[in-house]
Design an enzyme around this catalytic site. Structure first.
Site, PDB file in Angstrom:
ATOM      1  N   ASP A 184       0.945  -1.111   0.104  1.00  0.00           N
ATOM      2  CA  ASP A 184      -0.051   0.109  -0.059  1.00  0.00           C
ATOM      3  C   ASP A 184       1.014   1.186   0.029  1.00  0.00           C
ATOM      4  O   ASP A 184       0.339   2.108   0.450  1.00  0.00           O
ATOM      5  CB  ASP A 184      -0.974   0.113   1.047  1.00  0.00           C
ATOM      6  CG  ASP A 184      -0.096  -0.156   2.464  1.00  0.00           C
ATOM      7  OD1 ASP A 184       0.934  -0.214   2.535  1.00  0.00           O
ATOM      8  OD2 ASP A 184      -0.733  -0.027   3.752  1.00  0.00           O
ATOM      9  N   LYS A 241       5.052   6.041  18.099  1.00  0.00           N
ATOM     10  CA  LYS A 241       4.514   7.393  17.938  1.00  0.00           C
ATOM     11  C   LYS A 241       4.872   8.107  19.270  1.00  0.00           C
ATOM     12  O   LYS A 241       4.664   7.714  20.448  1.00  0.00           O
ATOM     13  CB  LYS A 241       3.099   7.544  17.609  1.00  0.00           C
ATOM     14  CG  LYS A 241       2.654   6.593  16.217  1.00  0.00           C
ATOM     15  CD  LYS A 241       0.989   6.743  16.296  1.00  0.00           C
ATOM     16  CE  LYS A 241       0.658   5.907  14.883  1.00  0.00           C
ATOM     17  NZ  LYS A 241      -0.647   5.634  14.835  1.00  0.00           N
ATOM     18  N   ASP A 299       1.734   6.722   1.482  1.00  0.00           N
ATOM     19  CA  ASP A 299       0.951   5.560   1.977  1.00  0.00           C
ATOM     20  C   ASP A 299      -0.302   5.806   1.692  1.00  0.00           C
ATOM     21  O   ASP A 299      -1.222   6.661   1.904  1.00  0.00           O
ATOM     22  CB  ASP A 299       1.385   6.002   3.838  1.00  0.00           C
ATOM     23  CG  ASP A 299       0.380   4.725   4.482  1.00  0.00           C
ATOM     24  OD1 ASP A 299      -0.138   4.155   3.758  1.00  0.00           O
ATOM     25  OD2 ASP A 299       0.279   5.139   5.523  1.00  0.00           O
TER      26      ASP A 299
END
Length: 337
Positions: free
Chosen positions: A109, A160, A216
């Site tokens: 992807d 993150k 992405d």
């Protein structure tokens, strides 16, 4: 580097309803399935044999590509009966590899203009067990970041965080020594990003940093943007060559007063009526856009009817949906039949 593993097993839940009947990697970009773009990029870099790691709607891939003759590649299929995560998918696909050399592994992807040949050169010259494509992003808070030292060697894989220590992120394309794949446990759910890479850092993981085009494809908006970027020439694929077009239409019927702009793709059998405006969107086969309609940054499935005067902005429309004149559609809506 003659063999590759292409990870195409994800369900694409963030792209529903577009992925209700089509795997995310087979959705079209500029009229060509994302997987085709990736396979031809790998072929251009010297890859001759690809193992497709499939799970969701696995049978659709083999029905479309067969053994790969049409693309000039040898394709084989490693099917996961239950999703095994990215690491488990790599281990499962590894059983179908033939050679002992470095293996290209890439996510299904992502579209990128970075050089696979240069990434391979960095892998060979660095002596690393794995070499990752890293790309800089404006805001890394939405991603895990990957700091490197002055030589490009990866220091850590960080989750993150509110204040990332670097703007470099994992871009989803790796070169692994074959020995790394062989030691990943079979039939085990495991994440390459969270479990395998942090362990490999203790050996030697090299970063190949490139600021070439990268996207992405996690959302319908990203798909429409990538498709438009291929058509307008901001992105490149061996499947299309270099384009520089306002739109790409495959036997569509467009009224003379309609405006098609921003790298829009119109599939076969699409009709766009008078004074309609379609901008940076994808409209698949046999759909109809009524007069004075406005479609912007939207992905429209097959056999859709968009009534006169309808406004769609950042909308994903599944196959067979009918949007009647006078209907108000919220920005960012997801519509299914």
């Amino acid at each position: 580097m003659s063999e590759a593993i292409l990870l195409v097993g994800g369900q694409g839940t963030r792209l529903r309803p577009l992925t209700d009947s089509t795997p995310k990697p087979l959705l079209p970009l500029a009229g060509v399935a994302c997987t085709t773009h990736q396979l031809l990029k790998a072929k251009a870099a010297g890859v001759t044999r690809v193992v497709l790691a499939t799970s969701y709607l696995a049978e659709v891939f083999e029905a479309q590509y067969g053994a790969g003759e049409a693309l000039g590649l040898e394709l084989v299929y490693a099917v996961e009966r239950e999703p095994l995560g990215t690491g488990g998918a790599i281990a499962n696909a590894g059983q179908f590899l033939k050679g002992d050399g470095p293996i290209l592994i890439f996510n299904g992807d992502v579209i990128s203009n970075h050089s696979l040949e240069e990434q391979y050169r960095v892998h060979e010259s660095s002596g690393a067990v794995a070499t990752l494509h890293l790309t800089p992003v404006e805001d890394a808070r939405a991603y895990g970041c990957v700091p490197v030292d002055d030589s490009g060697r990866v220091k850590a894989f960080l989750e993150k965080m509110d204040n990332p220590v670097t703007n470099l992120i994992n871009a989803g394309c790796y070169i692994f020594d074959r020995s790394i794949i062989d030691v990943i446990p079979l039939n085990t759910v495991i994440s390459v990003e969270r479990e395998i890479f942090p362990e490999l850092v203790k050996q030697h993981v090299q970063g190949y940093v490139s600021d070439d085009y990268w996207i992405d494809l996690g959302t319908p908006e990203a798909f429409t943007k990538a498709s438009a970027d291929l058509i307008t020439g901001r992105a490149y694929s061996p499947a299309l060559g270099i384009l520089n077009m306002e739109y790409l239409a495959n036997a569509a019927e467009i009224a003379t007063s309609a405006r098609i702009t921003g790298g829009t793709f119109l599939d076969k059998g699409v009709t766009v009526d008078e004074a309609a405006h379609v901008h940076q969107s994808v409209i698949l086969a046999d759909s109809w856009v009524g007069s004075n309609a406005h479609v912007e940054n939207s992905f429209v499935g097959r056999g859709v009817k968009i009534g006169s005067g309808i406004k769609l902005v950042n909308v994903a429309v599944g196959d067979g949906v009918e949007i009647h004149e006078g209907t108000t559609v919220s920005e960012g809506a997801r519509l299914s039949a």
